[in-house]
Design an enzyme around this catalytic site. Structure first.
Site, PDB file in Angstrom:
ATOM      1  N   ARG A  92       0.809  -1.226   0.000  1.00 38.80           N
ATOM      2  CA  ARG A  92       0.000   0.000   0.000  1.00 38.80           C
ATOM      3  C   ARG A  92       0.837   1.269   0.000  1.00 38.80           C
ATOM      4  NH1 ARG A  92      -4.046  -2.247  -2.359  1.00 38.80           N
ATOM      5  NH2 ARG A  92      -5.653  -3.129  -1.023  1.00 38.80           N
ATOM      6  N   ASP A 121      -6.308  -0.336   5.038  1.00 39.41           N
ATOM      7  CA  ASP A 121      -5.676   0.246   3.854  1.00 39.41           C
ATOM      8  C   ASP A 121      -5.842   1.763   3.793  1.00 39.41           C
ATOM      9  OD1 ASP A 121      -4.640  -2.166   2.937  1.00 39.41           O
ATOM     10  OD2 ASP A 121      -6.515  -2.697   1.949  1.00 39.41           O
TER      11      ASP A 121
HETATM   12  N1  ARG Z   1      -5.797  -7.538   6.679  1.00 35.08           N
HETATM   13  C1  ARG Z   1      -4.791  -7.344   5.712  1.00 35.08           C
HETATM   14  C2  ARG Z   1      -4.079  -6.030   5.942  1.00 35.08           C
HETATM   15  O1  ARG Z   1      -4.575  -5.205   6.658  1.00 35.08           O
HETATM   16  C3  ARG Z   1      -5.298  -7.489   4.310  1.00 35.08           C
HETATM   17  C4  ARG Z   1      -6.159  -6.385   3.801  1.00 35.08           C
HETATM   18  C5  ARG Z   1      -6.699  -6.760   2.476  1.00 35.08           C
HETATM   19  N2  ARG Z   1      -7.240  -5.629   1.764  1.00 35.08           N
HETATM   20  C6  ARG Z   1      -8.178  -5.738   0.838  1.00 35.08           C
HETATM   21  N3  ARG Z   1      -8.554  -4.621   0.290  1.00 35.08           N
HETATM   22  N4  ARG Z   1      -8.720  -6.866   0.496  1.00 35.08           N
HETATM   23  O2  ARG Z   1      -3.022  -5.818   5.441  1.00 35.08           O
END
Ligand code: ARG
Length: 394
Positions: A92, A121
């Site tokens: 990210r 995110d």
């Molecule tokens: N829980 C994980 C993290 O916070 C994965 C997040 C997945 N994001 C998504 N948009 N599907 O890094």
């Protein structure tokens, strides 16, 4: 208004394109960042962008940077958060950084992303953007308009937006070279075992080859440089290992994860290469680092993973920790053999020119040192407990 949107081709970001055009009256530039996700998907993205009337699509190949600046650091830090080999989290920061670069180059007025207000995110995107380009307005339509997935699917249908989620399989999937994360749908019930259909990189362990396979990984200064005797760059090594370990059903992870906001979330991951490489890296560290270094580094690794997970990658502490970690990695050079067997990976051998293991000293079969020397050492061991017992009687 011209907006640069981080675009993955998924439901949230596809809906975001239309919303930006309709509700924000914006011209949209879609930006995709190659961090090692399925190349077929990347090709689709450009087509989808055109279909959604974006004024331009830009793809940035950031694979090398992802490997060298994020994955390698994470291997050196044994980057795990509550058992999750940080993958989405790491990517990210890089995606947001590239988004800002493109937005500047294209003279956009704002940047946008498709994050909801529930996840992690949004923290990673917003912090990166506001640190690197404080003057950009950040638009997150799904969060700002307080939308849910059902509404989005409906909206997508009505507006002719290609819906990538199938009915009955409403998963939210994120993928990069280091791992694949799957959330949503039936997975939201923690009592429901993950259905086989969520996996794409790993075979079910029962269908893995019957015969175990031993692979050999060579490390230099904490990073993997060769697999089974073949020296390759990190990108190729990790992709190959994902394939091999995935074939043996290695790297399926199911977790109850504590999100930044405090929500507990049911998370599923596939991370074959990350699982094996972090395991092998730890095994090598056990051989070459002192007891004191290992204990202290465990604390540092934990702090590192917390920052990386929590949207705090750009906190100067992360660089301070990296400096410590890099210093320890000067001796993390050597070879580790890992056995892959039906969903399991297990370290079976390790060696290093910097090994602190002394076979002569520890062996049952050799003298090494005069065992009677241990007696005087033990006399002082637990000394204070002995004194306390004398004082308090008993
Ligand atoms: N829980 C994980 C993290 O916070 C994965 C997040 C997945 N994001 C998504 N948009 N599907 O890094």
């Amino acid at each position: 208004m011209k907006v640069a949107l981080a675009y993955s081709g998924g439901l949230d970001t596809s809906v975001a394109v239309r919303l930006l055009q309709e509700k924000y009256k914006a011209d949209v530039i879609t930006v995709s960042v190659d961090v090692g996700q399925d190349p077929k998907e990347l090709k689709e993205i450009a087509k989808k962008s055109k279909k959604l009337d974006a004024i331009k699509h830009v793809n940035v190949d950031a694979r090398k940077e992802f490997v060298e600046q994020y994955i390698f650091r994470s291997i050196k830090a044994n980057g795990l958060y509550e058992g999750y080999p940080l993958s989405t989290a790491l990517a990210r920061y890089l995606i947001a950084s590239k988004l800002v670069e493109v937005a500047r180059r294209e003279r956009a007025d704002a940047v946008a992303h498709g994050c909801t207000g529930k996840g992690n995110d949004q923290f990673r995107f917003d912090t990166t953007i506001s640190i690197k380009a404080p003057r950009f307005r950040i638009i997150a339509p799904i969060r700002e308009l307080n939308l849910d997935r059902k509404w989005e699917i409906e909206y997508a249908r009505e507006h002719g937006i290609p819906v990538p989620v199938e009915v009955g399989k409403p998963y939210s999937i994120d993928e990069n070279l280091w791992g694949r994360s799957i959330e949503g749908g039936v997975l939201e019930n923690p009592m429901q075992a993950p259905p086989e259909e969520i996996y794409a990189w790993t075979r079910p362990p029962v269908r893995a080859p019957a015969k175990p396979r031993i692979i050999k990984i060579e490390f230099e200064n904490g990073v993997p440089v060769a697999l089974d005797g073949r020296r390759t760059g990190g990108l190729e090594l990790i992709a190959t290992l994902n394939r091999i370990a995935g074939e043996y059903g290695v790297g399926r992870i199911e977790l109850m994860e504590d999100r930044i906001l405090g929500l507990k979330a049911r998370e599923n991951y596939e991370a074959p290469a990350a699982t094996v490489l972090i395991q092998a890296h730890k095994a090598l560290e056990q051989l070459v680092l002192t007891k004191q270094e290992l204990a202290f580094k465990q604390v540092v690794d934990q702090a590192w993973a917390d920052l990386a997970y929590s949207g705090l990658w750009f906190d100067p502490l992360r660089e301070d920790l990296d400096a410590f970690i890099d210093s320890t990695q000067r001796r993390v050079t050597g070879v580790v053999k890992v056995e892959l067997n039906r969903g399991n990976s297990r370290v079976v051998a390790r060696g290093s020119p910097y090994s602190l293991y002394d076979e002569e000293l520890v062996s049952f079969e050799r003298f090494g040192f005069d065992q009677r020397d241990a007696i005087s050492v033990i006399k002082f061991h637990a000394l204070q407990s002995k004194i306390l017992r004398k004082r308090t009687g008993g």
